[in-house]
Design a protein around this motif. Structure first.
Motif, PDB file in Angstrom:
ATOM      1  N   ARG B 143      42.665  48.599  48.556  1.00  0.00           N
ATOM      2  CA  ARG B 143      43.016  47.383  49.211  1.00  0.00           C
ATOM      3  C   ARG B 143      42.050  46.889  50.259  1.00  0.00           C
ATOM      4  O   ARG B 143      41.713  45.791  50.723  1.00  0.00           O
ATOM      5  CB  ARG B 143      44.528  47.530  50.005  1.00  0.00           C
ATOM      6  CG  ARG B 143      45.197  46.224  50.061  1.00  0.00           C
ATOM      7  CD  ARG B 143      46.697  46.556  50.707  1.00  0.00           C
ATOM      8  NE  ARG B 143      47.489  47.031  49.706  1.00  0.00           N
ATOM      9  CZ  ARG B 143      48.646  47.653  49.958  1.00  0.00           C
ATOM     10  NH1 ARG B 143      48.947  48.027  51.401  1.00  0.00           N
ATOM     11  NH2 ARG B 143      49.461  48.006  48.953  1.00  0.00           N
ATOM     12  N   TRP B 144      41.546  48.135  51.163  1.00  0.00           N
ATOM     13  CA  TRP B 144      40.470  47.847  52.314  1.00  0.00           C
ATOM     14  C   TRP B 144      39.148  47.457  51.766  1.00  0.00           C
ATOM     15  O   TRP B 144      38.423  47.184  52.696  1.00  0.00           O
ATOM     16  CB  TRP B 144      40.756  48.910  53.096  1.00  0.00           C
ATOM     17  CG  TRP B 144      40.495  50.191  52.253  1.00  0.00           C
ATOM     18  CD1 TRP B 144      39.290  50.861  52.239  1.00  0.00           C
ATOM     19  CD2 TRP B 144      41.303  51.147  51.741  1.00  0.00           C
ATOM     20  NE1 TRP B 144      39.244  52.029  51.428  1.00  0.00           N
ATOM     21  CE2 TRP B 144      40.642  52.003  51.268  1.00  0.00           C
ATOM     22  CE3 TRP B 144      42.729  51.188  51.759  1.00  0.00           C
ATOM     23  CZ2 TRP B 144      41.208  53.208  50.586  1.00  0.00           C
ATOM     24  CZ3 TRP B 144      43.117  52.137  51.169  1.00  0.00           C
ATOM     25  CH2 TRP B 144      42.780  52.898  50.487  1.00  0.00           C
ATOM     26  N   ASN B 145      38.571  47.679  50.345  1.00  0.00           N
ATOM     27  CA  ASN B 145      37.454  47.145  50.267  1.00  0.00           C
ATOM     28  C   ASN B 145      37.350  45.861  49.818  1.00  0.00           C
ATOM     29  O   ASN B 145      37.147  45.260  48.742  1.00  0.00           O
ATOM     30  CB  ASN B 145      37.387  48.133  48.719  1.00  0.00           C
ATOM     31  CG  ASN B 145      35.860  48.052  48.263  1.00  0.00           C
ATOM     32  OD1 ASN B 145      35.058  47.525  48.909  1.00  0.00           O
ATOM     33  ND2 ASN B 145      35.422  48.956  47.544  1.00  0.00           N
ATOM     34  N   GLU B 146      36.980  45.215  50.891  1.00  0.00           N
ATOM     35  CA  GLU B 146      36.964  43.585  50.754  1.00  0.00           C
ATOM     36  C   GLU B 146      35.757  43.123  50.212  1.00  0.00           C
ATOM     37  O   GLU B 146      35.715  42.133  49.445  1.00  0.00           O
ATOM     38  CB  GLU B 146      37.147  43.164  52.358  1.00  0.00           C
ATOM     39  CG  GLU B 146      38.831  43.029  52.610  1.00  0.00           C
ATOM     40  CD  GLU B 146      38.880  42.992  54.426  1.00  0.00           C
ATOM     41  OE1 GLU B 146      37.863  42.414  54.795  1.00  0.00           O
ATOM     42  OE2 GLU B 146      39.927  43.061  54.742  1.00  0.00           O
ATOM     43  N   PRO B 147      34.639  43.660  50.277  1.00  0.00           N
ATOM     44  CA  PRO B 147      33.440  43.199  49.619  1.00  0.00           C
ATOM     45  C   PRO B 147      33.566  43.310  48.194  1.00  0.00           C
ATOM     46  O   PRO B 147      33.305  42.567  47.636  1.00  0.00           O
ATOM     47  CB  PRO B 147      32.348  44.296  50.149  1.00  0.00           C
ATOM     48  CG  PRO B 147      32.873  44.961  51.399  1.00  0.00           C
ATOM     49  CD  PRO B 147      34.319  44.982  51.202  1.00  0.00           C
ATOM     50  N   ILE B 149      36.393  43.104  46.474  1.00  0.00           N
ATOM     51  CA  ILE B 149      37.493  41.978  46.047  1.00  0.00           C
ATOM     52  C   ILE B 149      36.773  40.683  45.970  1.00  0.00           C
ATOM     53  O   ILE B 149      37.108  39.834  45.010  1.00  0.00           O
ATOM     54  CB  ILE B 149      38.809  42.248  47.082  1.00  0.00           C
ATOM     55  CG1 ILE B 149      39.563  43.498  46.897  1.00  0.00           C
ATOM     56  CG2 ILE B 149      39.745  40.971  46.691  1.00  0.00           C
ATOM     57  CD1 ILE B 149      40.755  43.751  47.884  1.00  0.00           C
ATOM     58  N   ALA B 150      35.870  40.455  47.186  1.00  0.00           N
ATOM     59  CA  ALA B 150      35.216  39.303  47.086  1.00  0.00           C
ATOM     60  C   ALA B 150      34.378  39.390  46.055  1.00  0.00           C
ATOM     61  O   ALA B 150      34.353  38.097  45.413  1.00  0.00           O
ATOM     62  CB  ALA B 150      34.464  39.131  48.520  1.00  0.00           C
ATOM     63  N   GLU B 153      36.490  38.450  42.959  1.00  0.00           N
ATOM     64  CA  GLU B 153      36.836  37.098  42.890  1.00  0.00           C
ATOM     65  C   GLU B 153      35.798  35.887  42.562  1.00  0.00           C
ATOM     66  O   GLU B 153      35.980  35.121  41.711  1.00  0.00           O
ATOM     67  CB  GLU B 153      37.555  36.470  44.294  1.00  0.00           C
ATOM     68  CG  GLU B 153      39.040  37.352  44.410  1.00  0.00           C
ATOM     69  CD  GLU B 153      39.555  36.926  45.898  1.00  0.00           C
ATOM     70  OE1 GLU B 153      38.768  36.734  46.756  1.00  0.00           O
ATOM     71  OE2 GLU B 153      40.707  37.390  45.913  1.00  0.00           O
ATOM     72  N   THR B 159      43.852  38.140  41.305  1.00  0.00           N
ATOM     73  CA  THR B 159      44.929  39.291  41.594  1.00  0.00           C
ATOM     74  C   THR B 159      45.817  39.291  40.749  1.00  0.00           C
ATOM     75  O   THR B 159      46.861  38.343  40.840  1.00  0.00           O
ATOM     76  CB  THR B 159      45.140  39.075  43.252  1.00  0.00           C
ATOM     77  OG1 THR B 159      43.867  39.214  44.016  1.00  0.00           O
ATOM     78  CG2 THR B 159      46.023  40.335  43.662  1.00  0.00           C
ATOM     79  N   THR B 162      49.582  43.594  43.828  1.00  0.00           N
ATOM     80  CA  THR B 162      49.207  44.025  45.066  1.00  0.00           C
ATOM     81  C   THR B 162      50.390  44.893  45.672  1.00  0.00           C
ATOM     82  O   THR B 162      50.469  45.213  46.824  1.00  0.00           O
ATOM     83  CB  THR B 162      49.053  42.636  46.387  1.00  0.00           C
ATOM     84  OG1 THR B 162      50.241  42.219  46.223  1.00  0.00           O
ATOM     85  CG2 THR B 162      48.126  41.906  45.894  1.00  0.00           C
ATOM     86  N   GLU B 166      46.427  49.943  45.672  1.00  0.00           N
ATOM     87  CA  GLU B 166      45.324  49.559  44.968  1.00  0.00           C
ATOM     88  C   GLU B 166      45.773  48.019  44.647  1.00  0.00           C
ATOM     89  O   GLU B 166      46.741  48.089  44.303  1.00  0.00           O
ATOM     90  CB  GLU B 166      44.660  50.268  43.846  1.00  0.00           C
ATOM     91  CG  GLU B 166      44.307  51.434  44.058  1.00  0.00           C
ATOM     92  CD  GLU B 166      45.455  52.469  44.007  1.00  0.00           C
ATOM     93  OE1 GLU B 166      46.114  52.269  43.001  1.00  0.00           O
ATOM     94  OE2 GLU B 166      45.406  53.506  44.534  1.00  0.00           O
TER      95      GLU B 166
END
Lengths: 123, 173
Positions: B143-147, B149-150, B153, B159, B162, B166
């Motif tokens: 969940r904290w792995n924003e790069p 996820i971006a 997307e 998604t 949630t 994960e």
């Protein structure tokens, strides 16, 4: 030590049972095994309960079995541990995805995030 | 378990092999890979920064890496490798689960991150999948792995769940 072990019928939950029984036979821990139905495993609570009883008998360890019937076993485990002064919760968990990623089931996750009692995760 | 997929299929993705120039001006080849690439990938994973591991993979030790690669480079799986001057520096894989869906993951060596190689790997792997008739692809990402996820997307993943540690994401090809 007063140990509460949760078993929901997954392979890892039986491994946790075996390891906890081995440990209890060495340390003399007081052991309560809470059995419940885990949507991530394929066994009903009757089957889980029977298999747990057989393994406990084989091990020669004295342990209490109790059944969690509600729809949120994670929450019930947390409540039992707190209200009855257990020292530790033990759970098995962490299945691998086809690609090899470790994934925790929803019950394990709930207990890890919400319990005030120390937790041992066996995987 | 039933996963939710986007209603509409994605557009066509680029097929391997292709050569891109990354954000640092390096020429990167993205090519289809299989078990014959095992040794190059073992080298790459031995260099992999342990900080960049996610959910227990890749394994750290030589033997464990080989055992894991045996599975994901198997005949039923689809793989692409990114190479710079011949060396494997990135890898993306599609592994079938038992529901006729495929799980995806990508790995890029630290010195090559942030330069668009991950995006190129995912797009090219999905193009390879389209060629081979793959329909549904899913992945999980912390969940904290924003790069990451971006990145997913941007490629077109949506998604789908949630509820757990994960985030689960999915795409229809």
């Amino acid at each position: 030590m007063n140990v509460l072990l949760g078993v929901g019928g997954s392979d890892l939950s039986y491994r946790a049972l075996d390891e906890t029984l081995t440990r209890a036979s060495e340390t003399g821990d007081d052991l309560t095994v809470a059995v419940y139905e885990d949507d991530d495993a394929d066994e009903g609570v009757e089957t889980v309960s029977r298999r747990v009883r057989e393994r406990i008998e084989e091990s020669g360890v004295e342990a209490t079995i109790r059944r969690i019937e509600g729809s949120s076993p994670g929450s019930d485990l947390v409540n039992i541990a707190e209200s009855e002064d257990f020292d530790r919760i033990v759970l098995g968990g962490g299945n691998r995805s086809p690609l090899g990623k470790i994934q925790l089931g929803s019950i394990v996750e709930f207990v890890l995030l919400n319990a005030q009692t120390p937790i041992t995760l066996i995987r | 378990m039933t996963r939710t997929y986007p209603d509409d299929p994605a557009d066509a993705f680029p097929r391997p092999p292709r050569t891109i120039t990354d954000g640092e001006g390096r020429e990167i080849e993205v090519v289809a890979a299989d078990a014959t690439d095992t040794e190059d990938l073992v080298e790459m994973y031995l260099d992999f920064n342990p900080e960049d591991r996610a959910q227990g993979i890749p394994p750290v030790k030589d033997e464990a890496i080989r055992k894991w690669l045996d599975v994901i480079l198997g005949d039923e799986c689809l793989n692409v490798v990114a190479r710079h001057e011949g060396d494997a520096i990135g890898h993306a894989t599609l592994v079938p689960d038992n529901e006729d869906e495929q799980e995806l993951a990508i790995f890029v060596l630290q010195a090559y991150q942030g330069a668009g190689i991950g995006t190129a790997l995912v797009q090219t792997l999905l193009g390879h999948g389209q060629d081979q008739g793959v329909g549904k692809v899913w992945l999980t990402v912390e969940r904290w792995n924003e790069p990451a996820i971006a990145l997913y997307e941007k490629v077109g993943f949506e998604t789908s769940n949630t509820e757990s540690f994960e985030v689960e994401m999915a795409i229809r090809l």
